[in-house]
Design a protein around this motif. Structure first.
Motif, PDB file in Angstrom:
ATOM      1  N   TYR A   1     -12.753  -0.473   2.419  1.00  0.00           N
ATOM      2  CA  TYR A   1     -11.975   0.755   2.245  1.00  0.00           C
ATOM      3  C   TYR A   1     -11.706   1.437   3.580  1.00  0.00           C
TER       4      TYR A   1
ATOM      5  N   SER B   1     -12.005  10.845  -4.684  1.00  0.00           N
ATOM      6  CA  SER B   1     -13.268  10.192  -5.042  1.00  0.00           C
ATOM      7  C   SER B   1     -13.977  11.047  -6.075  1.00  0.00           C
TER       8      SER B   1
ATOM      9  N   LYS C   1       0.820  -1.224   0.000  1.00  0.00           N
ATOM     10  CA  LYS C   1       0.000   0.000   0.000  1.00  0.00           C
ATOM     11  C   LYS C   1       0.845   1.262   0.000  1.00  0.00           C
TER      12      LYS C   1
ATOM     13  N   VAL D   1     -11.652  11.409   2.166  1.00  0.00           N
ATOM     14  CA  VAL D   1     -10.719  11.404   1.037  1.00  0.00           C
ATOM     15  C   VAL D   1     -10.110  12.793   0.929  1.00  0.00           C
ATOM     16  N   SER D   2      -8.901  12.872   0.361  1.00  0.00           N
ATOM     17  CA  SER D   2      -8.213  14.166   0.225  1.00  0.00           C
ATOM     18  C   SER D   2      -8.946  15.090  -0.732  1.00  0.00           C
TER      19      SER D   2
ATOM     20  N   LEU E   1      -1.728   7.223  -5.774  1.00  0.00           N
ATOM     21  CA  LEU E   1      -3.070   7.797  -5.816  1.00  0.00           C
ATOM     22  C   LEU E   1      -4.089   6.672  -5.752  1.00  0.00           C
ATOM     23  N   LEU E   2      -4.967   6.756  -4.770  1.00  0.00           N
ATOM     24  CA  LEU E   2      -6.020   5.760  -4.613  1.00  0.00           C
ATOM     25  C   LEU E   2      -7.350   6.419  -4.949  1.00  0.00           C
TER      26      LEU E   2
ATOM     27  N   VAL F   1     -10.988   6.212  -4.615  1.00  0.00           N
ATOM     28  CA  VAL F   1     -11.836   5.541  -3.628  1.00  0.00           C
ATOM     29  C   VAL F   1     -13.299   5.611  -4.054  1.00  0.00           C
TER      30      VAL F   1
ATOM     31  N   PHE G   1      -3.400   4.299   5.420  1.00  0.00           N
ATOM     32  CA  PHE G   1      -2.925   4.627   4.068  1.00  0.00           C
ATOM     33  C   PHE G   1      -2.375   6.046   4.068  1.00  0.00           C
TER      34      PHE G   1
ATOM     35  N   LEU H   1      -7.961   2.343   4.399  1.00  0.00           N
ATOM     36  CA  LEU H   1      -7.587   3.750   4.534  1.00  0.00           C
ATOM     37  C   LEU H   1      -7.063   4.114   5.932  1.00  0.00           C
TER      38      LEU H   1
ATOM     39  N   GLU I   1      -2.224   9.817  -1.529  1.00  0.00           N
ATOM     40  CA  GLU I   1      -3.334  10.711  -1.882  1.00  0.00           C
ATOM     41  C   GLU I   1      -4.580   9.881  -2.170  1.00  0.00           C
ATOM     42  N   THR I   2      -5.734  10.418  -1.786  1.00  0.00           N
ATOM     43  CA  THR I   2      -7.004   9.752  -2.069  1.00  0.00           C
ATOM     44  C   THR I   2      -7.927  10.730  -2.777  1.00  0.00           C
TER      45      THR I   2
END
Length: 179
Positions: free
Chosen positions: A141, A154, A114, A173-174, A119-120, A122, A148, A145, A151-152
């Motif tokens: 998730y 959605s 991970k 999420v970011s 970049l995830l 989500v 984690f 997360l 960066e996240t």
């Protein structure tokens, strides 16, 4: 405050009323916004799901990532632990369908730590203004997360935006791309 289950059900019902062509067009517009982000451009390793309707479509994102030479990872879930890991999406290991009808990477596909994910992307059903999400209820998730560090982001349609109070274990999420 209605519970997560009721909010999720309501939003899923609304999403299922959107015409599939319109849904696809709106998903592509969200993807185009994603491609403009510095986080996207700097990322070399992307984690993303293989979406099923009524989720935001991810096919265009996966194709663009491959076109740009990014490594594409997709989640593999484990029961009953409800844990998740990300594996490389590659043609040498075909995808397999879970008992829930979700396509996942083959057991033999390479697992990526991970910490290597830049970049995830989500998925979620519902999002609030503070970027917290309500997912499909499995908690995969939320668990992933918890520690984690990357960066996240959605992607969400306006139909998915409802104010709710997150639970103590929820992580926002970011970046939330809306459309």
């Amino acid at each position: 405050m209605a519970d997560k289950h009721l909010i999720r059900e309501k939003v899923l019902r609304n999403l299922n009323t959107i015409d599939k062509v319109e849904h696809r067009e709106r998903s592509i517009k969200l993807a185009e916004k994603l491609f403009l982000l510095p986080e996207w451009n700097q990322a070399k390793v992307i984690g993303i799901t293989l979406a099923r309707h009524p989720e935001i479509e991810t096919e265009a994102i996966i194709l663009q990532a491959k076109k740009e030479g990014k490594t594409v990872l997709i989640p593999k879930t484990f029961y009953p632990s409800r844990k998740m890991e990300f594996k490389k999406m590659d043609s040498s290991h075909p995808l397999t369908k879970t008992k829930f009808g979700i396509l996942e990477p083959h057991e033999l596909a390479e697992t990526v730590d991970k910490d290597a994910i830049d970049l995830l992307i989500v998925p979620g059903v519902v999002f609030n203004k503070a970027h917290f999400r309500i997912g499909f209820g499995g908690g995969f998730y939320d668990r992933f997360l918890a520690d984690f560090k990357g960066e996240t982001v959605s992607l969400c349609l306006y139909e998915q935006q409802i104010e709710f109070t997150p639970e103590s274990h929820d992580k926002p999420v970011s970046i939330l791309i809306e459309g």
